[in-house]
Design a protein around this motif. Structure first.
Motif, short mmCIF file in Angstrom:
data_model
loop_
_atom_site.label_atom_id
_atom_site.label_comp_id
_atom_site.label_asym_id
_atom_site.label_seq_id
_atom_site.Cartn_x
_atom_site.Cartn_y
_atom_site.Cartn_z
N LYS A 1 -30.23 9.07 -19.73
CA LYS A 1 -31.16 8.27 -20.51
C LYS A 1 -30.58 7.88 -21.87
N GLU A 2 -29.98 8.82 -22.57
CA GLU A 2 -29.44 8.54 -23.90
C GLU A 2 -28.27 7.56 -23.84
N VAL A 3 -27.46 7.66 -22.79
CA VAL A 3 -26.35 6.74 -22.63
C VAL A 3 -26.87 5.32 -22.42
N VAL A 4 -27.88 5.19 -21.58
CA VAL A 4 -28.48 3.87 -21.33
C VAL A 4 -29.06 3.30 -22.62
N GLU A 5 -29.78 4.11 -23.37
CA GLU A 5 -30.34 3.65 -24.64
C GLU A 5 -29.25 3.18 -25.59
N ASP A 6 -28.15 3.94 -25.66
CA ASP A 6 -27.03 3.56 -26.53
C ASP A 6 -26.40 2.24 -26.08
N LEU A 7 -26.26 2.06 -24.77
CA LEU A 7 -25.70 0.81 -24.25
C LEU A 7 -26.60 -0.38 -24.57
N ILE A 8 -27.90 -0.19 -24.46
CA ILE A 8 -28.84 -1.26 -24.77
C ILE A 8 -28.74 -1.63 -26.25
N LEU A 9 -28.76 -0.64 -27.11
CA LEU A 9 -28.64 -0.90 -28.55
C LEU A 9 -27.31 -1.57 -28.89
N ALA A 10 -26.24 -1.12 -28.26
CA ALA A 10 -24.93 -1.72 -28.53
C ALA A 10 -24.89 -3.19 -28.10
N ALA A 11 -25.49 -3.51 -26.97
CA ALA A 11 -25.52 -4.89 -26.50
C ALA A 11 -26.34 -5.77 -27.45
N ILE A 12 -27.46 -5.24 -27.91
CA ILE A 12 -28.30 -6.00 -28.85
C ILE A 12 -27.55 -6.23 -30.17
N LYS A 13 -26.92 -5.19 -30.67
CA LYS A 13 -26.16 -5.34 -31.92
C LYS A 13 -25.02 -6.35 -31.75
N ASP A 14 -24.35 -6.31 -30.61
CA ASP A 14 -23.28 -7.26 -30.34
C ASP A 14 -23.81 -8.69 -30.32
N ALA A 15 -24.96 -8.89 -29.70
CA ALA A 15 -25.59 -10.22 -29.68
C ALA A 15 -25.95 -10.68 -31.08
N GLN A 16 -26.46 -9.77 -31.90
CA GLN A 16 -26.84 -10.12 -33.27
C GLN A 16 -25.62 -10.52 -34.09
N VAL A 17 -24.51 -9.79 -33.93
CA VAL A 17 -23.28 -10.12 -34.65
C VAL A 17 -22.78 -11.50 -34.21
N LYS A 18 -22.79 -11.73 -32.90
CA LYS A 18 -22.34 -13.02 -32.39
C LYS A 18 -23.26 -14.15 -32.86
N ALA A 19 -24.54 -13.88 -32.93
CA ALA A 19 -25.49 -14.89 -33.41
C ALA A 19 -25.20 -15.23 -34.87
N SER A 20 -24.97 -14.22 -35.68
CA SER A 20 -24.67 -14.45 -37.09
C SER A 20 -23.38 -15.23 -37.26
N ASP A 21 -22.36 -14.85 -36.50
CA ASP A 21 -21.09 -15.56 -36.57
C ASP A 21 -21.24 -17.02 -36.15
N ARG A 22 -22.01 -17.25 -35.09
CA ARG A 22 -22.20 -18.62 -34.61
C ARG A 22 -22.98 -19.45 -35.62
N ALA A 23 -23.99 -18.85 -36.24
CA ALA A 23 -24.77 -19.57 -37.25
C ALA A 23 -23.88 -19.95 -38.43
N GLN A 24 -23.03 -19.04 -38.88
CA GLN A 24 -22.12 -19.35 -39.98
C GLN A 24 -21.14 -20.46 -39.59
N HIS A 25 -20.68 -20.41 -38.34
CA HIS A 25 -19.77 -21.44 -37.85
C HIS A 25 -20.45 -22.81 -37.87
N GLU A 26 -21.69 -22.86 -37.38
CA GLU A 26 -22.43 -24.13 -37.34
C GLU A 26 -22.71 -24.64 -38.76
N MET A 27 -23.06 -23.75 -39.66
CA MET A 27 -23.31 -24.15 -41.04
C MET A 27 -22.01 -24.62 -41.71
N GLY A 28 -20.90 -24.01 -41.33
CA GLY A 28 -19.61 -24.42 -41.87
C GLY A 28 -19.27 -25.85 -41.50
#
Length: 114
Positions: free
Chosen positions: A71-98
């Motif tokens: 259970k804890e491994v699955v929770e960690d994987l879910i959080l890691a995927a969400i954080k990765d998506a958030q980082v990619k979203a931020s990077d993409r937004a900065q790219h588009e604004m650039g």
């Protein structure tokens, strides 16, 4: 139009440029809702989709990771995927604004407050 009024012509030009930039920034903010990024963890076992604004829109979890003991491994994987998506979203937004900054002649790498 403002010939003979000294710096007022430059001021009007600057105000027009600021209005153009504001309109382009507002349009880009709206467009960020249409751009989707995908974050992953566990070699793709967990995938999180988000808009470029960072709003989570989907979560895909491979059923093979469900085991009562992990259970804890699955929770960690879910959080890691969400954080990765958030980082990619931020990077993409900065790219588009650039892109907008570049089209307006602003310095490369200029950071925006959003």
């Amino acid at each position: 139009m403002f010939k003979g009024l000294g710096g007022l012509g430059d001021m009007a030009k600057m105000m027009k440029s600021a209005q153009d930039m504001q309109a382009k920034m507002a349009e880009m903010q709206d467009n960020l809702d249409q751009i989707t990024v995908t974050g992953e963890s566990g070699a793709g076992l967990v995938k999180a989709k988000a808009t470029a604004k960072g709003d989570l829109t989907g979560l895909d979890i491979d059923p093979s990771i469900f085991n009562g003991d992990d259970k804890e491994v699955v929770e960690d994987l879910i959080l890691a995927a969400i954080k990765d998506a958030q980082v990619k979203a931020s990077d993409r937004a900065q790219h588009e604004m650039g892109k907008i900054a570049e089209s307006l002649g602003l310095p490369a790498g200029m950071k925006f407050p959003f």
